[in-house]
Write a protein that holds these residues in place. Structure first.
Motif, PDB file in Angstrom:
ATOM      1  N   ALA A  63      46.160  41.924  38.286  1.00 43.13           N
ATOM      2  CA  ALA A  63      47.203  41.739  37.284  1.00 43.13           C
ATOM      3  C   ALA A  63      47.239  40.273  36.865  1.00 43.13           C
ATOM      4  O   ALA A  63      46.940  39.370  37.660  1.00 43.13           O
ATOM      5  CB  ALA A  63      48.561  42.148  37.867  1.00 43.13           C
ATOM      6  N   ALA A  64      47.605  40.043  35.623  1.00 38.79           N
ATOM      7  CA  ALA A  64      47.675  38.670  35.097  1.00 38.79           C
ATOM      8  C   ALA A  64      48.583  37.799  35.952  1.00 38.79           C
ATOM      9  O   ALA A  64      48.335  36.607  36.116  1.00 38.79           O
ATOM     10  CB  ALA A  64      48.152  38.696  33.652  1.00 38.79           C
ATOM     11  N   GLU A  65      49.616  38.403  36.517  1.00 39.42           N
ATOM     12  CA  GLU A  65      50.576  37.626  37.314  1.00 39.42           C
ATOM     13  C   GLU A  65      50.178  37.493  38.787  1.00 39.42           C
ATOM     14  O   GLU A  65      50.905  36.915  39.584  1.00 39.42           O
ATOM     15  CB  GLU A  65      51.983  38.218  37.201  1.00 39.42           C
ATOM     16  CG  GLU A  65      52.144  39.626  37.751  1.00 39.42           C
ATOM     17  CD  GLU A  65      51.770  40.728  36.759  1.00 39.42           C
ATOM     18  OE1 GLU A  65      51.884  41.898  37.157  1.00 39.42           O
ATOM     19  OE2 GLU A  65      51.368  40.453  35.626  1.00 39.42           O
ATOM     20  N   ALA A  66      49.019  38.026  39.166  1.00 39.02           N
ATOM     21  CA  ALA A  66      48.569  37.914  40.565  1.00 39.02           C
ATOM     22  C   ALA A  66      48.356  36.437  40.908  1.00 39.02           C
ATOM     23  O   ALA A  66      47.666  35.724  40.180  1.00 39.02           O
ATOM     24  CB  ALA A  66      47.280  38.690  40.778  1.00 39.02           C
ATOM     25  N   PRO A  67      48.963  35.979  42.000  1.00 37.01           N
ATOM     26  CA  PRO A  67      48.788  34.574  42.373  1.00 37.01           C
ATOM     27  C   PRO A  67      47.347  34.292  42.802  1.00 37.01           C
ATOM     28  O   PRO A  67      46.682  35.160  43.363  1.00 37.01           O
ATOM     29  CB  PRO A  67      49.748  34.378  43.546  1.00 37.01           C
ATOM     30  CG  PRO A  67      50.139  35.736  43.997  1.00 37.01           C
ATOM     31  CD  PRO A  67      49.847  36.701  42.892  1.00 37.01           C
ATOM     32  N   ASP A  68      46.872  33.094  42.487  1.00 37.08           N
ATOM     33  CA  ASP A  68      45.503  32.707  42.834  1.00 37.08           C
ATOM     34  C   ASP A  68      45.243  32.816  44.328  1.00 37.08           C
ATOM     35  O   ASP A  68      44.123  33.076  44.745  1.00 37.08           O
ATOM     36  CB  ASP A  68      45.217  31.269  42.380  1.00 37.08           C
ATOM     37  CG  ASP A  68      45.137  31.153  40.874  1.00 37.08           C
ATOM     38  OD1 ASP A  68      44.967  32.190  40.196  1.00 37.08           O
ATOM     39  OD2 ASP A  68      45.239  30.015  40.380  1.00 37.08           O
ATOM     40  N   GLU A  69      46.258  32.654  45.138  1.00 36.78           N
ATOM     41  CA  GLU A  69      46.082  32.689  46.590  1.00 36.78           C
ATOM     42  C   GLU A  69      46.230  34.090  47.188  1.00 36.78           C
ATOM     43  O   GLU A  69      46.143  34.281  48.402  1.00 36.78           O
ATOM     44  CB  GLU A  69      47.051  31.715  47.281  1.00 36.78           C
ATOM     45  CG  GLU A  69      48.519  32.011  47.080  1.00 36.78           C
ATOM     46  CD  GLU A  69      49.093  31.453  45.759  1.00 36.78           C
ATOM     47  OE1 GLU A  69      50.265  31.727  45.507  1.00 36.78           O
ATOM     48  OE2 GLU A  69      48.383  30.792  44.996  1.00 36.78           O
ATOM     49  N   ALA A  70      46.399  35.106  46.342  1.00 39.97           N
ATOM     50  CA  ALA A  70      46.517  36.485  46.828  1.00 39.97           C
ATOM     51  C   ALA A  70      45.240  36.880  47.556  1.00 39.97           C
ATOM     52  O   ALA A  70      44.137  36.700  47.025  1.00 39.97           O
ATOM     53  CB  ALA A  70      46.781  37.440  45.672  1.00 39.97           C
ATOM     54  N   PRO A  71      45.353  37.432  48.768  1.00 37.87           N
ATOM     55  CA  PRO A  71      44.153  37.872  49.500  1.00 37.87           C
ATOM     56  C   PRO A  71      43.433  38.994  48.742  1.00 37.87           C
ATOM     57  O   PRO A  71      44.058  39.951  48.278  1.00 37.87           O
ATOM     58  CB  PRO A  71      44.712  38.389  50.828  1.00 37.87           C
ATOM     59  CG  PRO A  71      46.075  37.793  50.951  1.00 37.87           C
ATOM     60  CD  PRO A  71      46.574  37.625  49.538  1.00 37.87           C
ATOM     61  N   ALA A  72      42.145  38.864  48.607  1.00 33.65           N
ATOM     62  CA  ALA A  72      41.344  39.841  47.873  1.00 33.65           C
ATOM     63  C   ALA A  72      41.516  41.249  48.432  1.00 33.65           C
ATOM     64  O   ALA A  72      41.512  42.218  47.682  1.00 33.65           O
ATOM     65  CB  ALA A  72      39.877  39.437  47.895  1.00 33.65           C
TER      66      ALA A  72
END
Length: 98
Positions: free
Chosen positions: A10-19
Motif C-alpha cells: 500500500a502507498a501508506e506502508a512505512p518503509d520500515e515495514a517487515p517484508a
C-alpha cells in the motif's frame, strides 16, 4: 516466508515495514516436482508471470519467471542484457521474485 508483488504494498506502508508482513504465498508458489508445461499453462491462464519454486518443506529452490511476451522464460543473462536504465527501473519497481 512470503512473496511480494507491487499490489501488496500500500502507498501508506512505512518503509520500515517487515517484508514478511506485506506479501502472501497462496497462488504464488509451485512445487519443485510440478511438470513445467502444466505449470506454465496455469501461469498463463491466471495472467501471472512468476512463481517461487519450493520443496516439500516450503524452502525456496528457485524462481519460475515467464518473459513478458510469454514465449519463454526469464534468464539472468536476459535480465542483465537489458538496457541499463530499463533494468534499473524494473528492479526499483518490483523485485524479480515477485
Amino acid at each position: 516466508m512470503t512473496t511480494i508483488e507491487r499490489s501488496d504494498i500500500a502507498a501508506e506502508a512505512p518503509d520500515e515495514a517487515p517484508a514478511v508482513h506485506l506479501g502472501r504465498l497462496e497462488g504464488r508458489t509451485a512445487s519443485e516436482w510440478w511438470p513445467i508445461k502444466p505449470t506454465t499453462a496455469w501461469l498463463k491462464s491466471q495472467g501471472r508471470r512468476r512463481l517461487a519454486v519450493v520443496d516439500a518443506g516450503g524452502y525456496l529452490k528457485g524462481l519460475l519467471c515467464l518473459k513478458r511476451s510469454g514465449t519463454g522464460y526469464c534468464s539472468d543473462a536476459g535480465v542483465l542484457g537489458r538496457p541499463r536504465g530499463q533494468a534499473e527501473e524494473r528492479v526499483g519497481e518490483s523485485p524479480s521474485w515477485t
